[in-house]
Design a protein around this motif. Structure first.
Motif, mmCIF file in Angstrom:
data_model
loop_
_atom_site.group_PDB
_atom_site.id
_atom_site.type_symbol
_atom_site.label_atom_id
_atom_site.label_comp_id
_atom_site.label_asym_id
_atom_site.label_seq_id
_atom_site.Cartn_x
_atom_site.Cartn_y
_atom_site.Cartn_z
ATOM 1 N N LEU A 57 0.836 -1.199 0.000
ATOM 2 C CA LEU A 57 0.000 0.000 0.000
ATOM 3 C C LEU A 57 0.871 1.248 0.000
ATOM 4 O O LEU A 57 2.038 1.214 0.412
ATOM 5 C CB LEU A 57 -0.900 0.021 1.246
ATOM 6 N N SER A 58 0.296 2.353 -0.423
ATOM 7 C CA SER A 58 0.995 3.635 -0.350
ATOM 8 C C SER A 58 1.292 3.950 1.116
ATOM 9 O O SER A 58 0.576 3.489 2.014
ATOM 10 C CB SER A 58 0.133 4.736 -0.974
ATOM 11 N N PRO A 59 2.335 4.740 1.378
ATOM 12 C CA PRO A 59 2.644 5.090 2.771
ATOM 13 C C PRO A 59 1.567 5.976 3.394
ATOM 14 O O PRO A 59 0.822 6.662 2.687
ATOM 15 C CB PRO A 59 3.960 5.866 2.674
ATOM 16 N N VAL A 60 1.504 5.967 4.714
ATOM 17 C CA VAL A 60 0.565 6.816 5.452
ATOM 18 C C VAL A 60 1.026 8.264 5.321
ATOM 19 O O VAL A 60 2.184 8.579 5.580
ATOM 20 C CB VAL A 60 0.519 6.403 6.951
ATOM 21 N N ASN A 61 0.111 9.156 4.906
ATOM 22 C CA ASN A 61 0.460 10.573 4.810
ATOM 23 C C ASN A 61 0.139 11.284 6.131
ATOM 24 O O ASN A 61 -0.442 10.703 7.043
ATOM 25 C CB ASN A 61 -0.221 11.243 3.605
ATOM 26 N N ALA A 81 -9.338 3.720 4.366
ATOM 27 C CA ALA A 81 -9.504 3.148 3.027
ATOM 28 C C ALA A 81 -9.408 4.208 1.939
ATOM 29 O O ALA A 81 -8.959 3.929 0.829
ATOM 30 C CB ALA A 81 -10.827 2.394 2.936
ATOM 31 N N CYS A 82 -9.772 5.453 2.259
ATOM 32 C CA CYS A 82 -9.724 6.519 1.260
ATOM 33 C C CYS A 82 -8.303 6.978 0.964
ATOM 34 O O CYS A 82 -8.042 7.566 -0.086
ATOM 35 C CB CYS A 82 -10.574 7.704 1.705
ATOM 36 N N GLN A 83 -7.377 6.719 1.874
ATOM 37 C CA GLN A 83 -6.006 7.205 1.719
ATOM 38 C C GLN A 83 -5.027 6.113 1.298
ATOM 39 O O GLN A 83 -3.930 6.408 0.834
ATOM 40 C CB GLN A 83 -5.524 7.838 3.030
ATOM 41 N N GLY A 88 0.584 -3.040 -4.832
ATOM 42 C CA GLY A 88 1.076 -4.394 -5.078
ATOM 43 C C GLY A 88 0.047 -5.440 -4.707
ATOM 44 O O GLY A 88 -1.100 -5.136 -4.380
ATOM 45 N N GLU A 89 0.485 -6.698 -4.722
ATOM 46 C CA GLU A 89 -0.380 -7.844 -4.442
ATOM 47 C C GLU A 89 -0.326 -8.240 -2.968
ATOM 48 O O GLU A 89 0.492 -7.745 -2.205
ATOM 49 C CB GLU A 89 0.062 -9.047 -5.296
#
Length: 161
Positions: A57-61, A81-83, A88-89
């Protein structure tokens, strides 16, 4: 290219476009996930737990981190879930059980009735009313006060940045 994510406890798999957020995938499945802030990472109504695949997942902003700090049921595996964007898998998402309380006005019409499923607090994720229990006006008043306090907190943290 699409990635496959798994939803627990409903044991369902679904394809998600690379770099799409988890929220859009959940909404496409017509799951009862809220987006009180419109997907801006400022509420907690799309809070989920990542059982596996956090590295996919993308990193936490910063905004997501501030919101997660307000959620009393947040864990190291918590994401909004919105962020969280799928990169990846191997992602396994645990959905909170129950129904988040959306608009207080909608719930006011339920006062005096028994909850058909657990009602969850939109900020903390705590169970506010258990299945089969009576929905009372005092519960609604508590929620109104909490929403006001959280709104003030979020505006202060936004103004301070």
């Amino acid at each position: 290219m699409a990635k496959v994510i798994r939803l627990e406890p409903i044991a369902e798999e679904m394809e998600v476009k690379t770099n799409s957020n988890i929220l859009s995938a959940l909404l496409s499945k017509e799951l009862h996930v809220l987006k009180e802030c419109g997907g801006r990472g400022m509420c907690a109504t799309c809070h989920v737990y990542i059982k596996d695949g956090m590295e996919s997942l993308s990193p936490v902003n910063r905004r997501e981190q501030r919101t997660l700090e307000v959620i009393t049921t947040a864990q190291k595996t918590s994401r909004l879930a919105c962020q969280a964007h799928v990169l990846g898998e191997g992602i396994v998402i645990e959905l909170p059980s129950g129904m988040y309380i959306n608009a207080i006005e909608d719930v006011e019409s339920l006062i005096g009735r028994r909850a058909e499923q657990e009602l969850l607090h939109p900020i903390t994720g705590d169970v506010v009313v258990e299945t089969g229990k009576l929905i009372t006006r005092s519960i609604i008043n508590q929620l109104k006060e909490t929403q006001f306090q959280v709104g003030e907190y979020m505006s202060r943290t936004t103004d301070a940045k």
